[in-house]
Motif scaffolding. Sequence first.
Motif, PDB file in Angstrom:
ATOM      1  N   THR A 183      63.719  48.243  53.294  1.00  0.00           N
ATOM      2  CA  THR A 183      62.277  48.154  53.479  1.00  0.00           C
ATOM      3  C   THR A 183      61.937  47.727  54.904  1.00  0.00           C
ATOM      4  OG1 THR A 183      62.202  45.866  52.665  1.00  0.00           O
ATOM      5  CG2 THR A 183      61.797  47.635  51.058  1.00  0.00           C
ATOM      6  N   GLN A 219      54.181  49.183  49.702  1.00  0.00           N
ATOM      7  CA  GLN A 219      52.902  48.473  49.625  1.00  0.00           C
ATOM      8  C   GLN A 219      51.899  49.272  50.444  1.00  0.00           C
ATOM      9  OE1 GLN A 219      53.366  44.461  51.005  1.00  0.00           O
ATOM     10  NE2 GLN A 219      54.678  43.883  49.311  1.00  0.00           N
ATOM     11  N   PRO A 220      50.754  49.559  49.886  1.00  0.00           N
ATOM     12  CA  PRO A 220      49.749  50.332  50.636  1.00  0.00           C
ATOM     13  C   PRO A 220      49.222  49.514  51.822  1.00  0.00           C
ATOM     14  CG  PRO A 220      48.796  49.487  48.612  1.00  0.00           C
ATOM     15  CD  PRO A 220      50.265  49.166  48.563  1.00  0.00           C
ATOM     16  N   ILE A 221      48.546  50.181  52.710  1.00  0.00           N
ATOM     17  CA  ILE A 221      47.947  49.495  53.857  1.00  0.00           C
ATOM     18  C   ILE A 221      46.842  48.577  53.330  1.00  0.00           C
ATOM     19  CG2 ILE A 221      46.764  49.754  56.060  1.00  0.00           C
ATOM     20  CD1 ILE A 221      47.880  52.659  56.125  1.00  0.00           C
ATOM     21  N   VAL A 225      57.039  50.178  53.905  1.00  0.00           N
ATOM     22  CA  VAL A 225      57.653  51.438  53.501  1.00  0.00           C
ATOM     23  C   VAL A 225      59.103  51.172  53.121  1.00  0.00           C
ATOM     24  CG1 VAL A 225      56.133  52.915  54.864  1.00  0.00           C
ATOM     25  CG2 VAL A 225      58.211  52.010  55.900  1.00  0.00           C
ATOM     26  N   MET A 255      48.518  57.877  54.935  1.00  0.00           N
ATOM     27  CA  MET A 255      48.065  56.986  53.870  1.00  0.00           C
ATOM     28  C   MET A 255      46.576  56.647  53.991  1.00  0.00           C
ATOM     29  SD  MET A 255      51.509  54.629  53.874  1.00  0.00           S
ATOM     30  CE  MET A 255      50.886  53.216  53.046  1.00  0.00           C
ATOM     31  N   PHE A 284      51.486  46.740  55.772  1.00  0.00           N
ATOM     32  CA  PHE A 284      51.982  47.744  54.836  1.00  0.00           C
ATOM     33  C   PHE A 284      53.489  47.586  54.764  1.00  0.00           C
ATOM     34  CE2 PHE A 284      52.313  49.799  58.948  1.00  0.00           C
ATOM     35  CZ  PHE A 284      53.572  50.362  58.906  1.00  0.00           C
ATOM     36  N   VAL A 292      52.790  56.917  57.487  1.00  0.00           N
ATOM     37  CA  VAL A 292      51.824  55.827  57.348  1.00  0.00           C
ATOM     38  C   VAL A 292      50.417  56.320  57.681  1.00  0.00           C
ATOM     39  CG1 VAL A 292      51.151  53.540  58.186  1.00  0.00           C
ATOM     40  CG2 VAL A 292      53.567  54.048  57.763  1.00  0.00           C
ATOM     41  N   TYR A 342      59.222  55.988  51.060  1.00  0.00           N
ATOM     42  CA  TYR A 342      58.396  55.582  49.928  1.00  0.00           C
ATOM     43  C   TYR A 342      57.353  54.573  50.392  1.00  0.00           C
ATOM     44  CZ  TYR A 342      62.264  57.483  47.191  1.00  0.00           C
ATOM     45  OH  TYR A 342      63.221  58.301  46.672  1.00  0.00           O
ATOM     46  N   GLU A 343      56.160  54.668  49.821  1.00  0.00           N
ATOM     47  CA  GLU A 343      55.135  53.658  50.059  1.00  0.00           C
ATOM     48  C   GLU A 343      55.427  52.490  49.124  1.00  0.00           C
ATOM     49  OE1 GLU A 343      50.337  53.036  49.475  1.00  0.00           O
ATOM     50  OE2 GLU A 343      51.182  55.013  49.187  1.00  0.00           O
TER      51      GLU A 343
END
Length: 145
Positions: free
Chosen positions: A96, A131-133, A111, A64, A109, A61, A128-129
Motif C-alpha cells: 500500500t 481508501q478513496p480521496i 492505493v 477517482m 488517499f 488517482v 486498487y483503491e
Amino acid sequence: MKKGKLVILLAITSVLAGGVIIASQKQNIFSNDTHPSKQLSARKKQLAYLKEHEKDMADFVKSMSPKVDSVQFDWDSMEVGQVGNGTPHGGGYMLTLRGKVNQNKQTKFMVGFSLDNANSTPKEFGIYEMQPIRILRDGGWFLYD
C-alpha cells in the motif's frame, strides 16, 4: 549399573539432538526471505517498481475525482502486509501507498498492489483503491467531491 549407563547415554543423545535442532533453526532464520538484508533489498525493489509506475498511479488517482489536478505520493508510507480473508492461510499480501492531491495537506488517499509474498513486486500492474480521496473539513474526513 546398566540402567545408569542407559540413562546417561539417553541424556547425552537428547542434548546432542537438541543442539542440532537449535543450530538448524538458527541457520534457517538467516537463510529465508525474512533476513533483514533481504527485506531491505525487497523494499528497495518494491519502491523502485512504484516509482517506475508513478505516472500510471497518478493517472489512476486522477480518475477517482474530476477535481484532481496533481497527485503527491508519500513514498515513506509504503507498507507491505498480509491480507486476511478468514482462512488460516490468509488472502495473500498487499503493498500500500498513501498520498495527497492538489498540493493540499488536508487530503489523503491510499492505493494498493497485490503481491505473491511479502518480498515480491507485482507480477503485472494492477492498482486498487484502498481508501478513496478524502478531505479534512468541519472537523472530519469527507469524500473529496
